[in-house]
Structures are given as structure tokens and as C-alpha cells.
Design a protein around this motif. Sequence first.
Motif, PDB file in Angstrom:
ATOM      1  N   LYS A   1       0.836  -1.097   0.007  1.00  0.00           N
ATOM      2  CA  LYS A   1       0.213  -0.157   0.207  1.00  0.00           C
ATOM      3  C   LYS A   1       0.759   0.975   0.124  1.00  0.00           C
ATOM      4  O   LYS A   1       0.625   2.383  -0.598  1.00  0.00           O
ATOM      5  CB  LYS A   1      -1.010   0.009   1.451  1.00  0.00           C
ATOM      6  N   SER A   2       1.894   1.223   0.822  1.00  0.00           N
ATOM      7  CA  SER A   2       2.773   2.434   0.953  1.00  0.00           C
ATOM      8  C   SER A   2       3.814   2.045   1.599  1.00  0.00           C
ATOM      9  O   SER A   2       4.190   1.118   2.300  1.00  0.00           O
ATOM     10  CB  SER A   2       1.952   3.508   1.748  1.00  0.00           C
TER      11      SER A   2
ATOM     12  N   GLU B   1       7.083   4.096   3.695  1.00  0.00           N
ATOM     13  CA  GLU B   1       7.292   5.480   4.395  1.00  0.00           C
ATOM     14  C   GLU B   1       8.696   5.545   5.024  1.00  0.00           C
ATOM     15  O   GLU B   1       8.802   4.655   5.535  1.00  0.00           O
ATOM     16  CB  GLU B   1       6.185   5.868   5.336  1.00  0.00           C
TER      17      GLU B   1
ATOM     18  N   ILE C   1       7.360  10.855   5.663  1.00  0.00           N
ATOM     19  CA  ILE C   1       7.702  11.142   4.377  1.00  0.00           C
ATOM     20  C   ILE C   1       7.442   9.742   3.569  1.00  0.00           C
ATOM     21  O   ILE C   1       7.890   8.786   3.752  1.00  0.00           O
ATOM     22  CB  ILE C   1       8.945  11.691   3.871  1.00  0.00           C
ATOM     23  N   GLN C   2       6.681   9.927   2.633  1.00  0.00           N
ATOM     24  CA  GLN C   2       6.271   8.566   1.783  1.00  0.00           C
ATOM     25  C   GLN C   2       7.062   8.605   0.751  1.00  0.00           C
ATOM     26  O   GLN C   2       7.322   9.537  -0.107  1.00  0.00           O
ATOM     27  CB  GLN C   2       4.832   8.916   1.299  1.00  0.00           C
ATOM     28  N   ILE C   3       7.642   7.508   0.414  1.00  0.00           N
ATOM     29  CA  ILE C   3       8.568   7.198  -0.778  1.00  0.00           C
ATOM     30  C   ILE C   3       8.038   6.297  -1.788  1.00  0.00           C
ATOM     31  O   ILE C   3       8.650   6.067  -2.969  1.00  0.00           O
ATOM     32  CB  ILE C   3      10.031   6.968  -0.265  1.00  0.00           C
ATOM     33  N   GLY C   4       7.097   5.662  -1.447  1.00  0.00           N
ATOM     34  CA  GLY C   4       6.538   4.626  -2.297  1.00  0.00           C
ATOM     35  C   GLY C   4       4.869   4.625  -2.167  1.00  0.00           C
ATOM     36  O   GLY C   4       4.419   4.726  -1.085  1.00  0.00           O
ATOM     37  N   ASP C   5       4.303   4.924  -3.463  1.00  0.00           N
ATOM     38  CA  ASP C   5       2.669   5.000  -3.282  1.00  0.00           C
ATOM     39  C   ASP C   5       2.263   3.839  -3.954  1.00  0.00           C
ATOM     40  O   ASP C   5       2.334   3.862  -5.318  1.00  0.00           O
ATOM     41  CB  ASP C   5       2.316   6.184  -3.755  1.00  0.00           C
ATOM     42  N   GLY C   6       1.299   2.935  -3.615  1.00  0.00           N
ATOM     43  CA  GLY C   6       0.713   2.003  -4.174  1.00  0.00           C
ATOM     44  C   GLY C   6       1.693   0.670  -4.292  1.00  0.00           C
ATOM     45  O   GLY C   6       2.754   0.570  -3.704  1.00  0.00           O
ATOM     46  N   ASP C   7       1.363  -0.241  -5.299  1.00  0.00           N
ATOM     47  CA  ASP C   7       2.061  -1.533  -5.628  1.00  0.00           C
ATOM     48  C   ASP C   7       3.058  -1.166  -6.272  1.00  0.00           C
ATOM     49  O   ASP C   7       2.760  -1.234  -7.738  1.00  0.00           O
ATOM     50  CB  ASP C   7       0.965  -2.475  -6.011  1.00  0.00           C
ATOM     51  N   MET C   8       4.130  -0.785  -5.836  1.00  0.00           N
ATOM     52  CA  MET C   8       5.322  -0.686  -6.711  1.00  0.00           C
ATOM     53  C   MET C   8       5.878  -1.712  -7.512  1.00  0.00           C
ATOM     54  O   MET C   8       5.774  -2.947  -7.100  1.00  0.00           O
ATOM     55  CB  MET C   8       6.428   0.117  -5.918  1.00  0.00           C
TER      56      MET C   8
ATOM     57  N   ILE D   1      14.418   2.014  -6.096  1.00  0.00           N
ATOM     58  CA  ILE D   1      13.698   3.222  -5.558  1.00  0.00           C
ATOM     59  C   ILE D   1      14.626   4.118  -4.858  1.00  0.00           C
ATOM     60  O   ILE D   1      15.036   3.472  -3.624  1.00  0.00           O
ATOM     61  CB  ILE D   1      12.277   2.976  -4.924  1.00  0.00           C
TER      62      ILE D   1
ATOM     63  N   ARG E   1       3.848  15.299   3.076  1.00  0.00           N
ATOM     64  CA  ARG E   1       4.054  13.834   3.346  1.00  0.00           C
ATOM     65  C   ARG E   1       3.785  12.834   2.242  1.00  0.00           C
ATOM     66  O   ARG E   1       4.570  11.698   1.545  1.00  0.00           O
ATOM     67  CB  ARG E   1       2.999  13.329   4.494  1.00  0.00           C
TER      68      ARG E   1
ATOM     69  N   GLY F   1       8.563   5.118  -7.371  1.00  0.00           N
ATOM     70  CA  GLY F   1       7.978   4.967  -6.235  1.00  0.00           C
ATOM     71  C   GLY F   1       6.557   4.797  -6.482  1.00  0.00           C
ATOM     72  O   GLY F   1       5.645   4.436  -5.374  1.00  0.00           O
TER      73      GLY F   1
ATOM     74  N   GLY G   1       3.090   3.369  -7.602  1.00  0.00           N
ATOM     75  CA  GLY G   1       2.662   2.171  -8.168  1.00  0.00           C
ATOM     76  C   GLY G   1       1.976   2.085  -9.420  1.00  0.00           C
ATOM     77  O   GLY G   1       1.944   1.231 -10.143  1.00  0.00           O
TER      78      GLY G   1
END
Lengths: 308, 976
Positions: free
Chosen positions: A218-219, A221, A246-253, A259, B300, B340, B342
Motif C-alpha cells: 500500500k505504501s 514510508e 515522508i512517503q517514498i512509495g505509493d501503491g503497489d510498486m 527506488i 508527506r 515509487g 505504483g
Amino acid sequence: MSAANALDIKLKKIDKIYKPGNKVAGYVVVSTKEDLSHSGLTLTVEGSVQLQLSSKSVGIFEAFYNSLKPITMLHYTFNVAPSDGMTIIYTTSGVTEIPFEFNLEPAAGQQLYDTYHGVFVNIQYTIKCDMKRGILSKDLQKTIEFVVETPTPTSLINKESAPVNFLVTPDSLSTFKKISKSDIPNFRVSGQLKSAICHINDAFQGHLIIESAEAIIKSVELQLVRVETCGCADGYARELTEIQNIQIGDGDMCRGLNIPIWMVFPRLFTCITTAARTFKIEFEVNLVIMLEDGHLITENFPIKLIRN
Amino acid sequence: MTTEKAAATAPQQQQQQQQVQYVLMQRNYDKEGKKLVGREVERHPLNTVTAPSTASATTKTQQLTSSMKEMSVAGSTPVTNDDPLAADPLSKAANEAKVNDPLASSIAAMGGLNTIKNSSQKAQYYDDSYIPWATMKPGILQQYTTDESLPIQVSFMSTGTSGKVKISLNRLNKILEELEQDKEEKQTTQLTQPDIIMDLETLYSELIKAWNAEERVRSLKIAIQTAKILNDTSLIKFYPSKWVIATEILDTFGNMVYERIQSRIKSSQDKDPTKRNEHIYIDQAKETCRNWFYKIASIRELLPRLYIEIAILRCYEFIEGDPNTAPQEVVTRINQMIRGIGNPLVANYIRAYLVRRAHDLCPAFKSFIITGLKDFVFTQRLYEKSKYLEQTLQTYRITLTEYLGLYSPSLEWVLQCLSHNGKQEVLEEVLGIFRESKNSLLLNHIISSFPPDYICNNSTMFSNFIKEADSFSYPKCQLYSTFGVNLVLGHPPKTQVLTILNDVWKVVSYFESLKDYIMVAEVFIEYVLTHCTIKETDTFLKDILRHIIPDKAYETIQSHLQSIVLKILTHIQDFNVLVGLTNFLPLLDLFNGESQKQISRSTLEALSSSNTSISDPILINIFLTYGKALHDSLNSLSYQDEIRQVTQIVNNCINKFDFGKDVEKQLNFYVDCRQTFINFDGVKNRLIYGVLLICQKTLLLVRGKHTSKTSAFIRACISYCYITIPTIEDVFMKMNLYFQSASVAFQNQALSQADSLLKAAITLIQEIPAITEFRQVKSTEDWTVAYLSEFISLLVVAPGHPEAGPFYLIKALHKVIKDYQWERATTGKARVLIQMMNLCSAWAQNSLPYHIERVESNDELFASDPDFVSELNEFYGLLIKEVLAELNILKDEIDPSTQKKMVFVCLDLISVTLNIAELNSKTASLIFNLYSLAKKSIPTSSYSELTYLKNTLNYIGTLNSSKLAGDLYNKLNSIA
């Protein structure tokens, strides 16, 4: 502007950042509508460390309350304008600038620490200007804050700052919750931090690769955590609180992609890793991988922030 | 006339002479005429006077004088291509203006030297082949929408519509609420496309408002909100357009931040001339810039953080020297961070945004784009293998091709930026990426964005690529089309032209879907037309026909066929060549409906642009067939403008048909045309003129002496005119045609026909409307007077009727003029009657001032017949009476402009009378009365009328023919 007369302090340095030993120069700016009289214009420079106990540790450490009183790193008062009798400021334009200057030196036996706004530790430097007006008129006042950045002592800087490799698999998870391995979906995340010792003006850097993961992500961070310790060897309270996330990945990478990890250290809320007699300020970064089904995979990295 | 009659009328005349009458006098035209005196000059008056600054000017003048000399030597020269007026001062000034455009230089001066430098730098980087983002935007908005019927209109984007957008209060409140709260997980309710557009509109206007109110934090929040919208791919078909609009808002935000900081730096330079405190302002600006970046770094969520950092990318140039601000490093870092994200669609679009904004900062840096492409291909491949793709297609209910088509705009943009001014190695690298992935979507955009010449030079390689590319991510027919476009634009090596065609056609010819086939054929026809010979074109057309004729398949693809035919017509101008193509005409036959109308029109336009005259019966047939189709497609409900345009085209074609000396064929042709274009007045007009031209040509051929055969022919022609003119609706057109036809008839000695034409014209005068209401209400009086004057001058030479006498026509005209509904308070009637007086004078002479060859006019027929002369004088007297009656009515009109007209009529009548009538007591008293009336009615301020009056008096003073004249002069002089 409700007040007809107002006091302001302006520093020559726009970013208000000074190093110990620097000369701090600026102006006291008086804005008046007509001629103003005063009986003294003083400037008080103060730098102090405020320490606080968290609510849960109050009861235990009354004995050590003494060690938690604020530390004054510097306290310095001087006159900007003479106060012998009544001085009249003649105004022509409505704005008068009176220069001042002082050296940023700690008080005897004290040391200057980085400006830091935390939860249980607060290190702050202020300049307060007082204008005494006599009995009939109200005194004027103004306080501003300025920032002090101190270099890390060279002895504490390791010559080699090596990259930190990490690998997160179901095996490496510390079971702080009672979960059986079969519940955890299979995954393999590898990566590298540029170093565990980070320059505070530089960003926190590295990269990670999700080599494989059965579940849907999902994420991903980065959680920046402050570790504040108050007290001394006899008893201390160590508190961890989050500074930012801080989010560095969003969704299913995509699996297999490199990354980057990149996080800028926020000003005022971070400072160089500091250790004093009665307090300590340290930092950690948590890499958090949130799965769609609610599982959380965390990897912890203690870091050291330094400044040259 | 016999002498008996002459004797019988003599006593009558004597009786008449006892009463003084108006008598027409004999005139000496030679003495009356004034001759112009000319003098020879060396230089044409339109030549430039200044020293020849351009060499072309002198050469042109030399050419001019030499061509003039040629013209005077030869009888007639063909039209030269040199424009004789090219050396005139106006065109020279226009050419100069292009060179030293004052507007451009003043704009440059306003922005200062920096602007010129910056803009020229930018301009130098991008040449004409670069399609700027602004041009691409509308296309994307048009194509990517969930609702085809409703075009996307956004008020702050120049996509054609402007005007304020009403934002409902509920929506406004809802969005503002969302701004206040920092909800991380927002439940996305099912929004429709108009909803989303409305949200974006709101965000935009709120952004502008907040920024202008200096609420920087709020502006940032709004920008973050905008970026978050791009994380949502529900309504997936709308995503590209949503991206276009949202990035427009982000661009606005980024530009505002940049400009604010820049203006603070600039104003510091202006505010402080001593530059003492300049660095303070600059430092302040830099600090502001740093604050922005710190603020953004602590956002964020990944997507908004990246989008906003990209939006203000340009601001990095203000804090050069700080750590981590080197442009290439920053761009590379952001590019990697995009991994990053998805959702591959979202990721690819933010990549495109980065490419777009990176151009502001470092346009020459391209390697990051390659990395981005590799990332794209990498994710695509994994994506295809996983279940994710299936799920996506299912959730959104779209096909794979549709889904992949959504990537097109972003890929197109990225590849264009990559390949524009790109080095060879860059192109090779991209090809390498393709070779690995065989991704046909990528291939399509590679082909469309690489320079055409590169594609042409490596055409075999690309042809193979197309064969190898996978067939599900992008339809092959599209690939071939794109390929074809490049081949047309570029210059494939001559030796390979045919091999490429064969290679491609081997595959395309076997396409199952006709639509696919025809799409590629549409592109490749141009390739064949541009690079191959006529033979290949013919073969190609044969192949097309082979595909489309079975099962009447052509009916479904009319628009494609239309475009094919248009391309052929554009490339092959010469219709003779076209007719030579055995497969072209059958292709033309396959059209019906609206397409046929278009094709007919294009065919006719092609015909009309022919350089030589046409007389080929096949072409005539084509012309009449398609002309008829076009004609029949228009009716009274069609737009006037369309009818006018079509008429023009038909006329242009008719102009091309010339049968040389075979005038009979020409007449037959015109007859056929009339039948075909029965409803077009403009065409009939042209045809009649054409027929008249034939008559004159015949006249020329027989050198003025008609044989019985040619006179019969002439009669046939004039009958044509006589029959056709009444079918025209426009009265004015008809009148002109009657006049012209009658003149030509006279010239060709078809007297009775000329007579009928003149009669018809006179009858028609009653139908001239007094006013026309075309766009504004206008009086036709001037036109009518001018026309009738010309008409009367023709009547001068018209011979009288054998039975009805010489006055038949003129009296008929006179009656019509009297009965005509002249407008009140106008002098039209009076003026025409005065012209008739001139006719009387002309007829009273022994010899008419002009004749038509071989036509016996009244001077020969009724020479010195006393009856004739007396009737003339009577008629003349009648005319004078009528004019006086008119003046009587007019003098009571109060309107000063009417008075002025009346005065002119008086004075004109005086002049005419002096010229044509014998000066006797009656005439003298007439002149006296007219003069007094005129003098009374002229206001003292009217200079023109007073001058006329004075000049008239002076003229009378010069007449020393008789005592009567002297007396008259004195009398007139003494009027107060």
C-alpha cells in the motif's frame, strides 16, 4: 498597525543563522508618529535549554527534578542607547534605526548547542529589546528568535562513513507482536543507506529494491523519529516521538526497481546529535512498508546527524 | 418620304413657326469636342523615385521598360509572369516592413536586453519541427474524455471557450472544507467528469485568489490538493485530459512562485541605485526560495510532493550553490523517485510532466528521459505478466488497446523532447530499449517523434521492427500509418522506394479489417504520389479498388476514400493525366451522399485550376456529371455563401473550356451547361457572356461580313440569350444582359432580335425596385439613371421600326419612365428626361455622332424628313414641359439636399438647352426662368452650386452669336 509607536529588531543576516563566535549585528527599529522620548533602550540576549518531563515519568523522578531545570547557555544584557535621564528620539521619517552588535559567546562554563524545537527538549536563542518610557507612557518591548548552528566536534566525526546495507525478509522481522510466520506474506526487500552518519544540511539518502513481495503493497514510508533523553545517569526518561513521515512509495510498486530514499531534514525540528550532561538529542529513521492487508514491516536505523 | 407628303406638311410647318417653339439645332461636334493634350515621358509614373537600394528594383524597372517595348512591337503578348507593378512604392515599403518590423523591436526594447537574449536562446533551441506543449493540449482534451458528445471546456485554458464559470456554492464549500482538513485518506465518492472539471475550475480560481491575497500557505495547500486529484484514476478514459488541466494549474502555481522571487530580485536592482543594499534583497529572495523548498520537502505524500517540486523546478536556479541544487542532479533524483509510484499510468504522466518542466531548467539534458523510458518499459513488461493488468481492465471496463492508448500523449511528449535536436546516440539508445521490449506503443511514438529523414534512411530496419512488434499493445495498422507519414515527409533513398512499398504492402494487403487497410492506404497513397511514378499510382489504386469493391464495402469508408481522392487531386494538377489513370475514374464513381458532394466540388476545383484550356470530351463529361451532382445537392435552403462559392467554381471551370475556332461546339457546350446549372444565376450570367463572346469571335472570323451560315449561327446565339435572360432572377443582372445582348446583336446585324431585346429591357424597367434591402437600405436611383443613360445612347443608333416608326422604342421608354415609381423628392426622372433630350438632338443631326458598322441608323433612314424633324421637336418640347413640371413639384420641397439636386437639374437643363436648342425667345425665357429659380434656391453657403451658377452665366456671356444672347446675358446678370 494599532500602536502608534512600535519596536522591531532586524538582523543583518537574513536567514538569522549564526555560528558560535560570530558577530551578531542588527538594528533596533523604532517606528513612531511623532517625537518619542525614552529613558533607556536595552537589549537582552538569552539562550537556554528547556527540559520537560513527559507525563508518565513525572511521578518517578521527583528526586531528580533538580537536574531538569533549564540550562542557561548565555545571558547578555547591554544598552543600545544611553539611559542617563531622558533621551529624546527625534524622528523625521517615522522610522529610526539604532544599530547594535554583540559576539555570540557562551557564558562562563557553558556551551552553545544547536537551536532545536523538540517535544521534551527545547533549545532557543532570543533577543529581547526593552524601551523604558517613564511613568506616564507604556514601555515598549520586542522579542525575536535567532538560530545558532554549532559544528560537530571533530573528535566525534568518524573518518569513514560507510554505507549501510539492509535486507528485510520475514526472517529478519523482530516479533514485537505475536504473529506466526505463516501469516506474514513472503517478501524480500533489500537496500542501502548512503551512511548512518548524515550531514544535517544534506538529505537522508539511499535506495531500496523490492525484490519480491507476494502481497500488495500500500505504501512505503520513512519515519523520522527524535529520541530525547532527559535526566542523568541516576535516572532518565527516554522519549521517542515522530518528527515527520515522508512517503517514498505509493501503491503497489514495481518489483525490481531501484527506488531512491530521500528525505530532507527539517530545519528547527532537527539538530546535530547532541549529548550534554543532563540531556541527549538523538535521531532514528524507520523504514515502514505498509501492506494492503494491514501488515506493517518496519526496519529501524539509528542515525547520527553532524555538521562540519 | 415622298415629295407629296413633304408638300402637305409645309404649310403646317409654317403655322408652327408662327408660334415660337423649341427647335433642335444643328451641331458641330468637332468644334464642341475638347481634345486632351498629352506629352511623352520617359519613366513610368509608378516607378520608384528613390535611389535603387535593392538591385531587384532596378532589374524590375528594366524588365518593365523592355516588356513595354515588346508590347508596343507585337500585337498582343501573352500574360507574363512578371508583375509590372512589383516595383511600385507600396510593395517596396511592405517588403521593408518585414525586415525592420517596428513592433518586434519595440517589444524587445520593453523587455530589456535580457528578454531578447533569453527568448532568442530558447528560440534557438527549438526549431520549427518542435510541437510546443500549447499546441498539443487541445488535441488531448478533445480526444480523452468519457463523454464524446460533450467537449471539455475549461475557462482558464485557451481551448476556445472563454468566459466565467459559475461555481456552485455547495461545491465551493465542500472543497474548502477539504482544504482545511488534512485528511490523509479521502474517500473518493463517485465523481463524474463534469464534477471533476468543476473541481479543477474551483481550485484554479481559489489559487489565484489566495495568491493575490498573499496567502502563500493556502496557495500551497490548493496546489497539493490539485496534485492529489491526479492520484485518482477512476474515470480512467478522462485521465489524460484531467492531467492536462491539473498540470495547467500546477504550472500556474509554479510560475507564480518563480515570478514572485524573480521580481523581488529585479526590484532590488531597481529600488537601490547605489546597490548598497542590493544583496539584502537578493538574500531575502533566496531565503524565500529556500523556505519554499523546505516546505515542500516536508509534504508527506509522494505524488503531491513530487508534482509540486517539479512545478517550481525552475526556482532552483535562484539558490545555485546550495547543496543538492545542481539541475541535472535534481532532475535525475526526481526521475528516480517516480519509480515509487505504483500506478504505471500515473507514473508515466508525472514523468511527462518532469520532462516538460525540466526543459525550463536544462533543456539539453536528456539522459534522464532515457532512464524514464527504460523504467516505463520495465514496468510495462512486469505489468503485463501480473494479474494487475487484468484487474485494471476489468475494473474500468476498457479494452487493452484503449488502456494503452491512454499512455499515448505522455509518450509522445516524452519522445518528442528526447528526439528533438537529439544526437544520434540518443536515438540509438531508444531503439535499443525498443528492441528489448518489442513494445509497439513505444515503437509508434518512436516513429512519430524521430526525425523523418532518420526513419527514411533506416526504413528497412523500421519495417522489420513493425513486423516484430507485439500486436496487442498497439494496432499494427496505426504503426504502418505513422511509418507512412514519416516516409511521406522524409526522403527515402531512391533505390529503396519501391522495395519499401512492396515490403509494407505485402503485410497490409492481407489485413483482415477493411478499416485497417484503408487507414494505411490513405497514408501510403501520398507516399506513392510523392516518390513514385504514375504507373505505381495506378497500380496502387487498382489494389484499393480490389479491396473495396466487393460487397460494396466502399459505402462504409466514404470519408477515407474522400481523403484519398483529395490527395490525388492535390498532387496531380493536370486533369489530362488523371484521366489517363485507368483506375481513377472508377474510384470517383464510388461516392454517394455528402461525400459525393465534396468530391464533386474538389473535382471541379481541380479542373478549374488547370493551366491550359480544355476541350477534351471526356473532361467535358466529367465536368457536367460532377457539376450536375453538385448543382443538384444545393437548393433554396442552402446557404447563400455556399451557392456563391459553387457558382464561382463552376464559372472558373467554364472559363477553361475553349474550343478555339469551333464556335458551334462552344455553343452546344453552353447549351449543355445551361441545362445542367439551371438554378445558378451566376452561371447563366457567365454563359450568356460566353455566348456573346462567341458572336464577337465569329464576327472577327468573318471580318465583319456575315455569310448566311454565320448569320444563322448568330441568330441562334442571340436566341440563346433571349431565352436564357428571363430565367434569371436578379433584375439588375437581367438589365445588364439585355443591354449587352442588344449591343452585340446590333453589331452582328441581327436587327429584329436586337429590337426584341430592347423591348424586353424596356418592359423590365418597371420591375427595378426603387430601393434594395440587401444589407442596408439603399436607393437604386443612381444605378437606374446611369443604366438608362447608357440605354438611351444605344437607342441613338438603333434603327427605327419598319412599321411602327422611329419613335417606337423611345416613346415606349418614355412612357415607362413616366410611369415608374420614382421616389419622392428625387431628380432621377428629370435627369433621364434630360438625357432623352440629348437623344433628340442627336437624331436631329444630319449625321449621327457615332454608328454601328453596317447598321443603318435613323440618320440614313429618315434623313431630313420634315415629319421626322417636326415630331422630334414636338417630342423635345414635351420633354421640356415635363422637366419643368418636375421642377415645379421639387421647388416646394423644404429639404436642403433636395433643393440642391433641383438646382443642379436646373443648371444642367440650361447647359443642355444651350447646347442643343436654337436660341429663340422661347428658349431664352426658359433659360431665364430656370436661372432665376436656381439663383433663388441656392443658399449663400453652397460654394459648389454658386460656382456652377457663375460658370453658367459666364458661358452665356461668351455666346456672341446673336443679339438675343447678349440680351439674355444682361438680363441674367441683373437678377439680384
